[in-house]
Enzyme design. Structure first.
Site, PDB file in Angstrom:
ATOM      1  N   HIS A  34      20.498  19.910  44.430  1.00  0.00           N
ATOM      2  CA  HIS A  34      19.542  21.000  44.238  1.00  0.00           C
ATOM      3  C   HIS A  34      19.672  21.630  42.859  1.00  0.00           C
ATOM      4  CE1 HIS A  34      16.362  22.758  46.411  1.00  0.00           C
ATOM      5  NE2 HIS A  34      16.969  23.786  46.966  1.00  0.00           N
ATOM      6  N   ASN A  82      15.601  30.222  46.334  1.00  0.00           N
ATOM      7  CA  ASN A  82      14.399  30.812  46.918  1.00  0.00           C
ATOM      8  C   ASN A  82      14.023  32.157  46.313  1.00  0.00           C
ATOM      9  OD1 ASN A  82      16.430  32.329  48.034  1.00  0.00           O
ATOM     10  ND2 ASN A  82      15.759  32.118  50.154  1.00  0.00           N
ATOM     11  N   ASP A 108      14.675  19.682  41.034  1.00  0.00           N
ATOM     12  CA  ASP A 108      14.944  18.492  41.825  1.00  0.00           C
ATOM     13  C   ASP A 108      13.711  18.117  42.638  1.00  0.00           C
ATOM     14  OD1 ASP A 108      15.601  21.017  43.225  1.00  0.00           O
ATOM     15  OD2 ASP A 108      15.939  19.686  44.931  1.00  0.00           O
ATOM     16  N   ASN A 129      11.302  25.541  47.628  1.00  0.00           N
ATOM     17  CA  ASN A 129      11.424  26.998  47.687  1.00  0.00           C
ATOM     18  C   ASN A 129      11.439  27.656  46.318  1.00  0.00           C
ATOM     19  OD1 ASN A 129      11.493  27.018  50.491  1.00  0.00           O
ATOM     20  ND2 ASN A 129      13.725  26.891  50.583  1.00  0.00           N
TER      21      ASN A 129
END
Length: 213
Positions: A34, A82, A108, A129
């Site tokens: 991520h 997020n 990513d 997100n």
């Protein structure tokens, strides 16, 4: 008034480009799938001799550099993924970014295999997100995206665990090469523009793995 119009009122020298690498706080998640976007920006900053210093008001690590005569602001939000928009919204205003096309978000991408890199202007959110948070904050999805492939998890319900893990030993050299490819693509982007950068970046490794919709 849009966030970009407010940014136009900034005093001082504005950036020509704002390049933001997405990830989770590096203290816990450095090297995870991520955090591939943040890894690209960190790699480019190191190559440019640009220190990414903590900027508390921007909720990010931020540095600036001159590339091909243009002022580039490099940033990695220190929020969780997020909440990326909270950082990017402030960065856009503080760096004087007046058009979405001046903002490049590196992130990513599950729909690309490890080792694949794609550059595009605008597009959907595809459940990411970080992108959703940024689009909500800016009121637009027209910013540029540099997508770093991390591949899909072996099981659809394992997505959250998958993105927070480090790449496998087999994937590591592919991801490392993709980071270098992304940095090269960003250099072409700021020097020659989006079309030239897409021609260079998206032509590499074409036909391998899945393509995102």
């Amino acid at each position: 008034m849009s966030i970009f119009r407010r940014a136009a009122a900034r005093r001082g020298t504005a950036a020509d480009w704002l390049v933001v690498g997405l990830g989770n706080p590096p203290e816990r998640f450095a090297g995870s799938r991520h955090n591939a976007g943040a890894a690209v920006v960190e790699r480019w900053a190191a190559a440019l001799g640009c220190e990414l210093a903590a900027a508390r008001r921007e909720y990010a690590r931020v540095g600036t550099a001159l590339v091909s005569g243009q002022r580039i602001a490099l940033a990695c939000p220190t929020t969780f993924m997020n909440e990326s928009g909270r950082s990017v919204g402030v960065l856009v205003k503080r760096q004087g970014i007046v058009e979405p096309a001046q903002l490049v978000v590196v992130h990513d991408e599950l729909d690309l295999e490890p080792g694949q890199v794609r550059l595009k202007a605008g597009g959907g959110i595809a459940g990411h997100n970080g992108l959703a948070s940024i689009a909500a904050q800016l009121g637009t999805q027209d910013f540029v995206r540099m997508r770093i492939g991390i591949g899909k998890p072996p099981h659809p319900d394992a997505g959250k665990k998958w993105v927070l893990q480090r790449p496998s030993r087999h994937e590591e050299p592919l991801v490392d090469a993709a980071l270098d490819q992304a940095v090269s693509g960003l250099e072409v982007l700021v020097r020659d523009g989006i079309e030239a950068a897409m021609n260079v970046t998206n032509a590499r490794r074409r036909g391998r793995g899945r393509s995102s919709p």
